[in-house]
Structure formats: structure tokens, C-alpha cells
Design a protein around this motif. Sequence first.
Motif, PDB file in Angstrom:
ATOM      1  N   ASN A  89       0.802  -1.234   0.000  1.00  0.00           N
ATOM      2  CA  ASN A  89       0.000   0.000   0.000  1.00  0.00           C
ATOM      3  C   ASN A  89       0.832   1.281   0.000  1.00  0.00           C
ATOM      4  OD1 ASN A  89       0.855   0.485   2.674  1.00  0.00           O
ATOM      5  ND2 ASN A  89      -0.994  -0.374   3.579  1.00  0.00           N
ATOM      6  N   ALA A  90       2.149   1.164   0.113  1.00  0.00           N
ATOM      7  CA  ALA A  90       2.997   2.357   0.221  1.00  0.00           C
ATOM      8  C   ALA A  90       2.839   3.278  -0.986  1.00  0.00           C
ATOM      9  CB  ALA A  90       4.459   1.947   0.386  1.00  0.00           C
ATOM     10  N   GLY A  91       2.837   2.701  -2.177  1.00  0.00           N
ATOM     11  CA  GLY A  91       2.714   3.509  -3.385  1.00  0.00           C
ATOM     12  C   GLY A  91       1.397   4.256  -3.455  1.00  0.00           C
ATOM     13  N   THR A  92       0.346   3.639  -2.942  1.00  0.00           N
ATOM     14  CA  THR A  92      -0.968   4.284  -2.940  1.00  0.00           C
ATOM     15  C   THR A  92      -0.951   5.562  -2.115  1.00  0.00           C
ATOM     16  OG1 THR A  92      -2.095   2.162  -3.219  1.00  0.00           O
ATOM     17  CG2 THR A  92      -3.394   3.983  -2.322  1.00  0.00           C
ATOM     18  N   HIS A 100       6.689  11.094   1.705  1.00  0.00           N
ATOM     19  CA  HIS A 100       7.366   9.855   2.075  1.00  0.00           C
ATOM     20  C   HIS A 100       6.363   8.967   2.813  1.00  0.00           C
ATOM     21  CE1 HIS A 100      10.666  12.750   1.772  1.00  0.00           C
ATOM     22  NE2 HIS A 100      11.565  11.777   1.807  1.00  0.00           N
ATOM     23  N   VAL A 101       6.653   7.685   2.868  1.00  0.00           N
ATOM     24  CA  VAL A 101       5.916   6.797   3.762  1.00  0.00           C
ATOM     25  C   VAL A 101       6.836   6.407   4.915  1.00  0.00           C
ATOM     26  CG1 VAL A 101       4.227   5.879   2.144  1.00  0.00           C
ATOM     27  CG2 VAL A 101       6.502   4.839   2.264  1.00  0.00           C
ATOM     28  N   ILE A 102       6.236   6.268   6.097  1.00  0.00           N
ATOM     29  CA  ILE A 102       6.973   5.960   7.325  1.00  0.00           C
ATOM     30  C   ILE A 102       6.632   4.525   7.733  1.00  0.00           C
ATOM     31  CG2 ILE A 102       7.368   6.629   9.723  1.00  0.00           C
ATOM     32  CD1 ILE A 102       6.194   9.405   8.956  1.00  0.00           C
ATOM     33  N   VAL A 103       7.658   3.737   8.005  1.00  0.00           N
ATOM     34  CA  VAL A 103       7.449   2.307   8.245  1.00  0.00           C
ATOM     35  C   VAL A 103       8.220   1.839   9.473  1.00  0.00           C
ATOM     36  CG1 VAL A 103       7.607   0.000   7.238  1.00  0.00           C
ATOM     37  CG2 VAL A 103       7.259   1.972   5.751  1.00  0.00           C
ATOM     38  N   THR A 104       7.572   0.993  10.276  1.00  0.00           N
ATOM     39  CA  THR A 104       8.270   0.284  11.356  1.00  0.00           C
ATOM     40  C   THR A 104       7.892  -1.187  11.356  1.00  0.00           C
ATOM     41  OG1 THR A 104       8.180   2.232  12.781  1.00  0.00           O
ATOM     42  CG2 THR A 104       8.811   0.204  13.814  1.00  0.00           C
ATOM     43  N   SER A 105       6.664  -1.454  11.795  1.00  0.00           N
ATOM     44  CA  SER A 105       6.261  -2.828  12.091  1.00  0.00           C
ATOM     45  C   SER A 105       6.449  -3.775  10.912  1.00  0.00           C
ATOM     46  CB  SER A 105       4.801  -2.848  12.559  1.00  0.00           C
ATOM     47  OG  SER A 105       4.639  -2.056  13.716  1.00  0.00           O
ATOM     48  N   VAL A 122      11.767  -0.938  -0.584  1.00  0.00           N
ATOM     49  CA  VAL A 122      12.638  -0.065  -1.371  1.00  0.00           C
ATOM     50  C   VAL A 122      12.336  -0.222  -2.857  1.00  0.00           C
ATOM     51  CG1 VAL A 122      15.029   0.407  -2.031  1.00  0.00           C
ATOM     52  CG2 VAL A 122      14.455  -0.019   0.365  1.00  0.00           C
ATOM     53  N   LYS A 123      12.096  -1.444  -3.282  1.00  0.00           N
ATOM     54  CA  LYS A 123      11.765  -1.684  -4.688  1.00  0.00           C
ATOM     55  C   LYS A 123      10.432  -1.038  -5.052  1.00  0.00           C
ATOM     56  CE  LYS A 123      11.266  -5.370  -8.116  1.00  0.00           C
ATOM     57  NZ  LYS A 123      11.307  -6.848  -8.353  1.00  0.00           N
ATOM     58  N   ALA A 124       9.491  -1.034  -4.096  1.00  0.00           N
ATOM     59  CA  ALA A 124       8.147  -0.512  -4.365  1.00  0.00           C
ATOM     60  C   ALA A 124       8.116   1.007  -4.474  1.00  0.00           C
ATOM     61  CB  ALA A 124       7.181  -0.974  -3.274  1.00  0.00           C
ATOM     62  N   VAL A 125       8.860   1.704  -3.606  1.00  0.00           N
ATOM     63  CA  VAL A 125       8.736   3.171  -3.566  1.00  0.00           C
ATOM     64  C   VAL A 125      10.051   3.920  -3.739  1.00  0.00           C
ATOM     65  CG1 VAL A 125       6.690   3.027  -2.112  1.00  0.00           C
ATOM     66  CG2 VAL A 125       8.928   3.312  -1.033  1.00  0.00           C
ATOM     67  N   GLY A 126      11.174   3.214  -3.603  1.00  0.00           N
ATOM     68  CA  GLY A 126      12.468   3.882  -3.696  1.00  0.00           C
ATOM     69  C   GLY A 126      12.968   4.340  -2.338  1.00  0.00           C
ATOM     70  N   ARG A 127      14.251   4.226  -2.136  1.00  0.00           N
ATOM     71  CA  ARG A 127      14.869   4.608  -0.867  1.00  0.00           C
ATOM     72  C   ARG A 127      14.580   6.058  -0.508  1.00  0.00           C
ATOM     73  NH1 ARG A 127      19.643   7.276   0.039  1.00  0.00           N
ATOM     74  NH2 ARG A 127      20.663   6.926   2.064  1.00  0.00           N
TER      75      ARG A 127
END
Length: 260
Positions: A89-92, A100-105, A122-127
Motif C-alpha cells: 500500500n505504500a505507493g498508494t 514519504h511513507v513511514i514504516v516500522t512494524s 525499497v523496490k516498491a517506492v524507492g529509498r
Amino acid sequence: MKFRPCIDLHDGVVKQIVGSTLCDTNPQAVQTNFVAEKSPSWFAELYRSDNLTGGHIIKLGPGNDAAAEEALGAWPGGMQLGGGITADNAGTWLDKGASHVIVTSYVFRDGMIDIDRMNKLVKAVGRNRLVLDLSCRKRDGLYYIVTDRWQKFTSVAISPEVLTDLAGYCDEFLIHAADVEGKCSGIEVPLVEKLAQWTPIATTYAGGIRDRADLQLIDEAGSGRLDFTVGSALDIFGGKTLTYRDTVDFRRSAEEEKHV
């Protein structure tokens, strides 16, 4: 040193809560400092008017998607978005206006970093569109990364090696000192000092800020290397010890001194 504003969403409303009281098994245990009457978009528009880029919108649990979309719509590209982010869902959320999207869990499994999931993100949205939330709690003298709205300890402690390794996968770190988050009881100075010494990329500290003196302390203990987020102490969130305008002015004066 920049002021990174926040919009914390809980049950579809902007709130300020004591982070350490979040509990999925007992939702009534959460301690709420403030419930906003104003909309998520009102806060985003305020931050936009002061050009406070790089702030974050955090969805604390389910029922916050519409509120998050409203805030992002008020300032497309101006704020980061976290809460329930996965590679799927990050790209959405980037398409909906998050910078940016923020990720932990998602990038932890069984208490350890899941490199396969990290690579998938990283592949989905880029570093350069990814922020890792390494919020932590202190145990046995070390600051362990916590997941699932700060309820679960991982086996990974903040260290120079961990920060260096993870910096290769993201653009920034966001780190809440979860033990003091929302308490307005003062910052976690040892953590600020360690982050300033160890982080190789842009890092935002949050947790415990109560007044302008704490902002100055972050600047000094953090050697001017850390950005900051402040919530419950601010007057716009019902706080009594720090005004939003003073915080914006502090950030601007710190930036001006940096360029003198």
C-alpha cells in the motif's frame, strides 16, 4: 535543526495521546491529552502556511484513512504518512500526496529486521521516499526499537552499526522516545546525544518536549544535527507551556544561526 510538525490520528480525529498507554487488548487504557475540534486539513494548512515541510501524519490504528487523505489533500507533497504501511500500500499513499511513507512494524518479524521486506519496500517506492520509524524504549540501559504502536519490544537496540546499516534503505529516520512521548516531562537526553553521534542521515527526534528550554537542549545535546517534533506541549494541541508560533520562530532562528 528543523521543526517537523505532526498530525496524530486516532479514531479518525486529531489527538495527542501518551504513547506508552496504547494497548490493543485494552483500548480504554489509552491516556488522551487532547482531542481536536478542528479538522486534519486545518492543521495541514497551518503547517503549509509556515512552509514546515517534512512533518508527519501518523495513523494510530484503524479508522484513520479518510482523515489522513484529508490532511494529505490539504498539502500534497508536504507531509509524510505512517501507520500500517506495507510494500503493497505504500505507493498508494504516495499517490494520495504523501512525500514519504513511514514504516516500522512491517520491516520487523519475530523481533528482528526482515531484510526481504525491507528490500521489497525499497523496490516498491524507492529509498528516497522511505522513512524508517525507529521509535524506542529503554530497557537494561539500551534503547530497543519498539513496534505495533510502541507495544512490542524488538531484539534490536539503537547502535551505530544498526543506524548505519538501516540508513542504506531509507531517506530519513523518525525516532520517538516512547517512554516519555506525550508526557511533557522533558526529553530523553542520553538518546538525543547518541542519535547525534551515530546517525548518518537526517533524523527527527520526538518525545517529552515541554518548553523552549527543551528545544534549546535538543539543539545543544544534539549538536544541531537533529530535527524535532513536538505535540502535547503546543498550544494548538491544548498545551500550556509552548506556543506554536514560538516553536516556528525558534526553528527559524536556529536555521539562521546555522547559516551565519
